[in-house]
Design a protein around this motif. Structure first.
Motif, PDB file in Angstrom:
ATOM      1  N   VAL A 121       0.816  -1.174  -0.288  1.00 17.46           N
ATOM      2  CA  VAL A 121      -0.227   0.087  -0.022  1.00 17.46           C
ATOM      3  C   VAL A 121       0.851   1.294  -0.020  1.00 17.46           C
ATOM      4  O   VAL A 121       2.191   1.260   0.298  1.00 17.46           O
ATOM      5  CB  VAL A 121      -0.853   0.096   1.082  1.00 17.46           C
ATOM      6  N   GLU A 122       0.295   2.479  -0.222  1.00 13.46           N
ATOM      7  CA  GLU A 122       1.144   3.648  -0.309  1.00 13.46           C
ATOM      8  C   GLU A 122       1.424   4.173   1.006  1.00 13.46           C
ATOM      9  O   GLU A 122       0.900   3.731   2.103  1.00 13.46           O
ATOM     10  CB  GLU A 122       0.212   4.705  -0.896  1.00 13.46           C
ATOM     11  N   HIS A 123       2.686   4.595   1.127  1.00 17.62           N
ATOM     12  CA  HIS A 123       3.482   5.186   2.337  1.00 17.62           C
ATOM     13  C   HIS A 123       4.109   6.551   2.137  1.00 17.62           C
ATOM     14  O   HIS A 123       4.401   6.823   0.935  1.00 17.62           O
ATOM     15  CB  HIS A 123       4.255   3.984   3.016  1.00 17.62           C
ATOM     16  N   SER A 124       4.359   6.996   3.189  1.00 13.73           N
ATOM     17  CA  SER A 124       5.346   8.211   3.101  1.00 13.73           C
ATOM     18  C   SER A 124       5.940   8.678   4.385  1.00 13.73           C
ATOM     19  O   SER A 124       5.805   7.715   5.210  1.00 13.73           O
ATOM     20  CB  SER A 124       4.193   9.525   2.812  1.00 13.73           C
ATOM     21  N   VAL A 125       6.738   9.541   4.557  1.00 12.77           N
ATOM     22  CA  VAL A 125       7.249   9.768   5.949  1.00 12.77           C
ATOM     23  C   VAL A 125       7.365  11.407   5.908  1.00 12.77           C
ATOM     24  O   VAL A 125       7.531  12.085   5.134  1.00 12.77           O
ATOM     25  CB  VAL A 125       8.921   9.258   5.723  1.00 12.77           C
ATOM     26  N   HIS A 161       6.859   9.649  10.967  1.00 19.59           N
ATOM     27  CA  HIS A 161       5.867   8.791  10.997  1.00 19.59           C
ATOM     28  C   HIS A 161       5.555   8.632   9.544  1.00 19.59           C
ATOM     29  O   HIS A 161       5.905   9.680   8.747  1.00 19.59           O
ATOM     30  CB  HIS A 161       4.934   8.974  11.739  1.00 19.59           C
ATOM     31  N   CYS A 162       4.820   7.785   9.091  1.00 19.18           N
ATOM     32  CA  CYS A 162       4.207   7.755   7.739  1.00 19.18           C
ATOM     33  C   CYS A 162       2.632   8.734   7.759  1.00 19.18           C
ATOM     34  O   CYS A 162       2.282   8.773   8.808  1.00 19.18           O
ATOM     35  CB  CYS A 162       3.455   6.417   7.442  1.00 19.18           C
ATOM     36  N   GLY A 163       2.697   9.443   6.697  1.00 19.91           N
ATOM     37  CA  GLY A 163       1.396  10.490   6.948  1.00 19.91           C
ATOM     38  C   GLY A 163       0.391  10.120   5.831  1.00 19.91           C
ATOM     39  O   GLY A 163      -0.519  11.087   5.662  1.00 19.91           O
ATOM     40  N   THR A 164       0.535   9.061   5.069  1.00 17.07           N
ATOM     41  CA  THR A 164      -0.445   8.541   4.248  1.00 17.07           C
ATOM     42  C   THR A 164      -1.772   8.559   4.673  1.00 17.07           C
ATOM     43  O   THR A 164      -1.713   7.792   5.832  1.00 17.07           O
ATOM     44  CB  THR A 164      -0.056   7.222   3.662  1.00 17.07           C
ATOM     45  N   ALA A 165      -2.808   9.229   4.416  1.00 17.90           N
ATOM     46  CA  ALA A 165      -4.128   8.965   4.666  1.00 17.90           C
ATOM     47  C   ALA A 165      -4.749   7.411   4.532  1.00 17.90           C
ATOM     48  O   ALA A 165      -4.515   6.635   3.621  1.00 17.90           O
ATOM     49  CB  ALA A 165      -5.026   9.769   3.973  1.00 17.90           C
ATOM     50  N   HIS A 214      -4.222   5.311  10.822  1.00 13.56           N
ATOM     51  CA  HIS A 214      -4.173   3.812  10.692  1.00 13.56           C
ATOM     52  C   HIS A 214      -2.680   3.648  10.453  1.00 13.56           C
ATOM     53  O   HIS A 214      -2.256   2.681  10.734  1.00 13.56           O
ATOM     54  CB  HIS A 214      -4.884   3.428   9.284  1.00 13.56           C
ATOM     55  N   HIS A 215      -1.805   4.406   9.714  1.00 19.23           N
ATOM     56  CA  HIS A 215      -0.637   4.177   9.188  1.00 19.23           C
ATOM     57  C   HIS A 215       0.339   4.206  10.643  1.00 19.23           C
ATOM     58  O   HIS A 215       1.319   3.602  10.903  1.00 19.23           O
ATOM     59  CB  HIS A 215       0.005   5.121   8.236  1.00 19.23           C
ATOM     60  N   ILE A 216      -0.056   5.178  11.384  1.00 23.77           N
ATOM     61  CA  ILE A 216       0.916   5.373  12.354  1.00 23.77           C
ATOM     62  C   ILE A 216       0.195   4.354  13.706  1.00 23.77           C
ATOM     63  O   ILE A 216       1.180   3.794  14.297  1.00 23.77           O
ATOM     64  CB  ILE A 216       0.689   7.001  13.129  1.00 23.77           C
ATOM     65  N   GLY A 234       1.909   1.030  13.145  1.00 27.71           N
ATOM     66  CA  GLY A 234       3.571   0.780  13.330  1.00 27.71           C
ATOM     67  C   GLY A 234       4.393   1.787  12.779  1.00 27.71           C
ATOM     68  O   GLY A 234       5.635   1.523  12.809  1.00 27.71           O
ATOM     69  N   MET A 235       3.861   2.753  12.086  1.00 26.80           N
ATOM     70  CA  MET A 235       4.801   3.550  11.150  1.00 26.80           C
ATOM     71  C   MET A 235       5.319   4.893  11.793  1.00 26.80           C
ATOM     72  O   MET A 235       4.979   5.907  11.386  1.00 26.80           O
ATOM     73  CB  MET A 235       4.155   3.785   9.812  1.00 26.80           C
ATOM     74  N   TYR A 236       6.172   4.526  12.740  1.00 27.36           N
ATOM     75  CA  TYR A 236       6.811   5.613  13.578  1.00 27.36           C
ATOM     76  C   TYR A 236       8.087   5.235  13.899  1.00 27.36           C
ATOM     77  O   TYR A 236       8.498   4.047  13.984  1.00 27.36           O
ATOM     78  CB  TYR A 236       6.044   6.273  14.587  1.00 27.36           C
TER      79      TYR A 236
HETATM   80 CU   LIG Z   1       2.190   4.244   5.784  1.00 25.86          CU
END
Ligand SMILES: [Cu+2]
Length: 479
Positions: free
Chosen positions: A259-263, A300-304, A308-310, A313-315
């Protein structure tokens, strides 16, 4: 009325000249998602009729995070869906009962899904990109009569994935955590030691995102969304990155996930619509920044939906040392966060995240791990703990039972340093995305619990131990 879901967060008219509006919309969708689901429910509770003629082609739109209309109503017979992804992220449309699914479609794409001859009935429709169904991308396909009755059923709970949920956000299939269980013999707690600052002044790093099955509590494995440095195993939290004031970070973000992600590095000052944009699986971007300010910062990931992304686990933490940071005997990093379980093999349950219904609060990603494997120091040794509250939603009142902090540093400044007034500090209070450090020593040999002094969370995984010197008694269950 539906138009407000795309224009109101943008605010002033100047936004219309904004080239990267797609990225803007994507990242703001967290705030929009709840509104748009409500709008769709009330607005499209009625049915959309198929166009006339022998080919029953119905238009369906995908967006962050809704399928419109919520109730797709067609007469019995041959049915085709013309599915358009009007969003910024990749979406698809699946009807599991009919074994039909579009491809994973980029924003702007349209695909016709031929369902063939469909019998009368109601069929679940969803986007099967992980997390998107929970985020609101569900609908019902109603074939034949009885559209009115089914429409009511579909809009009452936002779709079948949430059926039977009542006021609780929990899904009956969500995994449960036994706080009395002990880890397996081969369990290895995450090393809490703070890494040394990277050497040199320019740090070229490759940060990868991927889904990974991680143990989060004894016997409980969850599909987490992770950050990891190239060549290293994925972990939650992600790796601690540490540098000095003035250092240049050149981070290549590579999406190795589905899925899409970002930082979003809180340690940086960069344009959100550029550096913090979401990237699709297989893509990468370069995120450069100079460490102009000292502190322990969240990334952290900021993808909408970012929740949900934080929440899944995305931090992680970036430490930029303040000038003249004194040496200590031991230096640790403890990141506090919540865990929200989901069904086995699926990401954490977004509905629980939306309702602040965490299953556990943990230090460094695992229930009670330093209770199982205490952090060993000696009496009188000077200890510094860098603490970060990654949330996404709960605060921290960081406390070590049996000692007093003589030094506290929070969000860019010393709150307390030793002097003739002999001031002491008992907790470091942190809201989500705040961080700092505390310094202390232990007066005598023994066990010293690490907690957040919000004690309901201690019972749910936020318990560790320092062991100072040799201790005869085994760690007690509580303290
Ligand atoms: Cu993400």
């Amino acid at each position: 009325m539906a138009e407000t879901t795309t224009t109101s967060p943008g605010g002033a008219g100047g936004r219309s000249a904004f080239g990267a509006f797609a990225a803007l919309t994507s990242a703001l969708a967290l705030f929009i998602a709840a509104i748009s689901v409500v709008l769709v429910n009330s607005k499209d509770g009625g049915a959309t009729k198929a166009s006339s003629g022998s080919a029953q082609t119905v238009e369906v739109k995908l967006s962050e995070f809704a399928i419109t209309p919520k109730v797709i109503s067609v007469p019995a017979g041959a049915v085709k869906l013309s599915v358009t992804n009007g969003g910024a992220q990749i979406h698809n449309l699946e009807i599991p009962k009919l074994k039909k699914k579009t491809s994973d479609m980029a924003g702007g794409k349209t695909e016709v899904l031929d369902l063939g001859d469909v019998e009368e009935g109601t069929y679940e429709v969803l986007c099967n990109i992980p997390g998107h169904g929970d985020a609101g991308m569900t609908a019902s396909l109603v074939v034949g009569g009885a559209a009115g009755a089914s429409a009511g059923a579909a809009s009452s709970s936002g779709g079948m994935m949430m059926a039977g949920m009542g006021t609780s956000g929990a899904n009956p299939a969500d995994q449960t955590i036994d706080f009395n269980a002990t880890p397996a013999k081969d369990f290895q707690a995450r090393d809490p030691k703070a890494p040394a600052p990277f050497s040199g002044t320019v740090h070229e790093l490759t940060l990868e995102t991927r889904e990974a099955e991680l143990e989060i509590a004894p016997g409980v494995k969850q599909t987490m969304w992770t950050f990891s440095l190239e060549g290293q195993a994925p972990t939650v939290p992600g790796p601690v990155l540490r540098g000095k004031l003035g250092d240049r970070f050149k981070v290549t973000l590579v999406n190795k996930g589905k899925v899409e992600h970002s930082v979003d590095f809180h340690a940086s000052r960069v344009a959100w619509n550029d550096k913090m944009r979401s990237i699709k699986p297989g893509e990468s971007l370069v995120y450069e920044f100079t460490a102009d300010y000292a502190g322990i910062y969240m990334y952290h990931c900021g993808t909408a939906p970012a929740l949900h992304h934080i929440g899944n686990g995305m931090y992680g933490a970036v430490i930029i040392d303040p000038p003249n940071l004194p040496p200590v005997d031991h230096e640790y990093v403890l990141v506090q966060s919540e865990l929200y379980t989901g069904p086995a093999g699926q990401p954490g349950d977004l509905n629980k995240m939306k309702k602040d219904q965490w299953d556990a609060v943990v230090f460094n990603g695992y229930v009670n791990q330093y209770k199982a494997q205490p952090i060993r120091v000696e009496p009188q040794e000077r200890v510094r703990v860098w603490a970060l509250d990654a949330g996404p939603s709960e605060n921290s009142s960081f406390h070590v039972v049996g000692t007093i902090f003589d030094t506290t540093w929070k969000e860019g400044t010393y709150l307390l340093q030793p002097d003739a007034r002999r001031g002491g500090s008992q907790t470091l209070d942190l809201q989500p995305a705040q961080g700092g450090f505390v310094e202390f020593s232990f007066a005598e040999a023994g066990l010293y619990p690490i907690v957040t002094h919000k004690f309901s969370n201690v019972a749910r995984g936020a318990l560790g131990l320092f062991q100072a010197g040799e201790v005869k008694t085994a760690p007690a269950g509580g303290h």
